[in-house]
Design a protein around this motif. Structure first.
Motif, PDB file in Angstrom:
ATOM      1  N   GLN A   1     -25.462  12.349 -30.558  1.00 52.85           N
ATOM      2  CA  GLN A   1     -24.160  13.002 -30.644  1.00 52.85           C
ATOM      3  C   GLN A   1     -24.063  13.859 -31.904  1.00 52.85           C
ATOM      4  O   GLN A   1     -23.493  14.953 -31.866  1.00 52.85           O
ATOM      5  N   ALA A   2     -24.617  13.391 -33.015  1.00 54.75           N
ATOM      6  CA  ALA A   2     -24.593  14.177 -34.254  1.00 54.75           C
ATOM      7  C   ALA A   2     -25.406  15.452 -34.108  1.00 54.75           C
ATOM      8  O   ALA A   2     -24.992  16.523 -34.576  1.00 54.75           O
ATOM      9  N   VAL A   3     -26.540  15.361 -33.445  1.00 52.28           N
ATOM     10  CA  VAL A   3     -27.374  16.548 -33.225  1.00 52.28           C
ATOM     11  C   VAL A   3     -26.637  17.554 -32.342  1.00 52.28           C
ATOM     12  O   VAL A   3     -26.594  18.761 -32.633  1.00 52.28           O
ATOM     13  N   LEU A   4     -26.055  17.071 -31.267  1.00 52.91           N
ATOM     14  CA  LEU A   4     -25.313  17.970 -30.377  1.00 52.91           C
ATOM     15  C   LEU A   4     -24.063  18.527 -31.054  1.00 52.91           C
ATOM     16  O   LEU A   4     -23.672  19.671 -30.806  1.00 52.91           O
ATOM     17  N   PHE A   5     -23.434  17.720 -31.913  1.00 52.04           N
ATOM     18  CA  PHE A   5     -22.283  18.199 -32.680  1.00 52.04           C
ATOM     19  C   PHE A   5     -22.707  19.339 -33.608  1.00 52.04           C
ATOM     20  O   PHE A   5     -22.010  20.350 -33.728  1.00 52.04           O
TER      21      PHE A   5
ATOM     22  N   ALA B   1      -8.502  31.017 -29.476  1.00 47.79           N
ATOM     23  CA  ALA B   1      -9.681  30.898 -28.610  1.00 47.79           C
ATOM     24  C   ALA B   1     -10.686  29.917 -29.201  1.00 47.79           C
ATOM     25  O   ALA B   1     -11.305  29.137 -28.463  1.00 47.79           O
ATOM     26  N   ALA B   2     -10.840  29.925 -30.518  1.00 45.77           N
ATOM     27  CA  ALA B   2     -11.778  29.007 -31.171  1.00 45.77           C
ATOM     28  C   ALA B   2     -11.338  27.557 -30.986  1.00 45.77           C
ATOM     29  O   ALA B   2     -12.174  26.667 -30.781  1.00 45.77           O
ATOM     30  N   ILE B   3     -10.045  27.292 -31.042  1.00 52.69           N
ATOM     31  CA  ILE B   3      -9.540  25.933 -30.817  1.00 52.69           C
ATOM     32  C   ILE B   3      -9.837  25.489 -29.385  1.00 52.69           C
ATOM     33  O   ILE B   3     -10.324  24.381 -29.151  1.00 52.69           O
ATOM     34  N   LEU B   4      -9.573  26.352 -28.423  1.00 52.43           N
ATOM     35  CA  LEU B   4      -9.817  26.013 -27.027  1.00 52.43           C
ATOM     36  C   LEU B   4     -11.300  25.798 -26.761  1.00 52.43           C
ATOM     37  O   LEU B   4     -11.706  24.777 -26.193  1.00 52.43           O
ATOM     38  N   ILE B   5     -12.125  26.734 -27.190  1.00 56.52           N
ATOM     39  CA  ILE B   5     -13.559  26.638 -26.950  1.00 56.52           C
ATOM     40  C   ILE B   5     -14.161  25.496 -27.758  1.00 56.52           C
ATOM     41  O   ILE B   5     -15.050  24.784 -27.290  1.00 56.52           O
ATOM     42  N   GLY B   6     -13.663  25.286 -28.982  1.00 54.24           N
ATOM     43  CA  GLY B   6     -14.152  24.190 -29.809  1.00 54.24           C
ATOM     44  C   GLY B   6     -13.899  22.842 -29.173  1.00 54.24           C
ATOM     45  O   GLY B   6     -14.743  21.943 -29.221  1.00 54.24           O
ATOM     46  N   ALA B   7     -12.740  22.663 -28.576  1.00 53.03           N
ATOM     47  CA  ALA B   7     -12.441  21.399 -27.898  1.00 53.03           C
ATOM     48  C   ALA B   7     -13.430  21.154 -26.766  1.00 53.03           C
ATOM     49  O   ALA B   7     -13.901  20.021 -26.568  1.00 53.03           O
TER      50      ALA B   7
ATOM     51  N   ALA C   1     -17.983  18.259 -25.026  1.00 55.72           N
ATOM     52  CA  ALA C   1     -19.241  18.226 -24.277  1.00 55.72           C
ATOM     53  C   ALA C   1     -20.357  17.615 -25.121  1.00 55.72           C
ATOM     54  O   ALA C   1     -21.216  16.894 -24.596  1.00 55.72           O
ATOM     55  N   ALA C   2     -20.358  17.882 -26.421  1.00 53.71           N
ATOM     56  CA  ALA C   2     -21.375  17.292 -27.304  1.00 53.71           C
ATOM     57  C   ALA C   2     -21.226  15.775 -27.349  1.00 53.71           C
ATOM     58  O   ALA C   2     -22.224  15.039 -27.271  1.00 53.71           O
ATOM     59  N   PHE C   3     -19.999  15.301 -27.458  1.00 58.30           N
ATOM     60  CA  PHE C   3     -19.756  13.865 -27.507  1.00 58.30           C
ATOM     61  C   PHE C   3     -20.134  13.203 -26.184  1.00 58.30           C
ATOM     62  O   PHE C   3     -20.897  12.232 -26.151  1.00 58.30           O
TER      63      PHE C   3
END
Length: 84
Positions: free
Chosen positions: A56-60, A22-28, A33-35
């Protein structure tokens, strides 16, 4: 703690695999979305290339916080270890 109490814990692999999957899916989704969001907002506000990378760094970084919170909450629901 004594040695017997730590040796009686065992890893619950189905829970670990479920949370990691789930973390891999949600992380992607979160980091994508951050990028994309950083890129879109930088264009909207006319920030230029350097502003795009900073946004992008802030959102990341916010995405890392979201993922940390998700994994902690998921671990409470699906414990990684159990006694037994």
């Amino acid at each position: 703690m004594n040695a017997s109490s730590t040796s009686s814990r065992r890893i619950v692999w189905p829970s670990v695999i479920t949370v990691i999957s789930a973390a891999i899916l949600i992380g992607a989704e979160v980091f994508g979305a951050a990028f994309a969001g950083g890129w879109a907002l930088a264009i909207l506000f006319g920030l230029g290339d350097q502003g795009t990378h900073i946004l992008q760094a802030v959102l990341f970084a916010l995405g890392v916080l979201v993922m940390t919170a998700f994994i902690r909450a998921a671990q409470r629901v699906e414990p990684f270890t159990k006694r037994g």
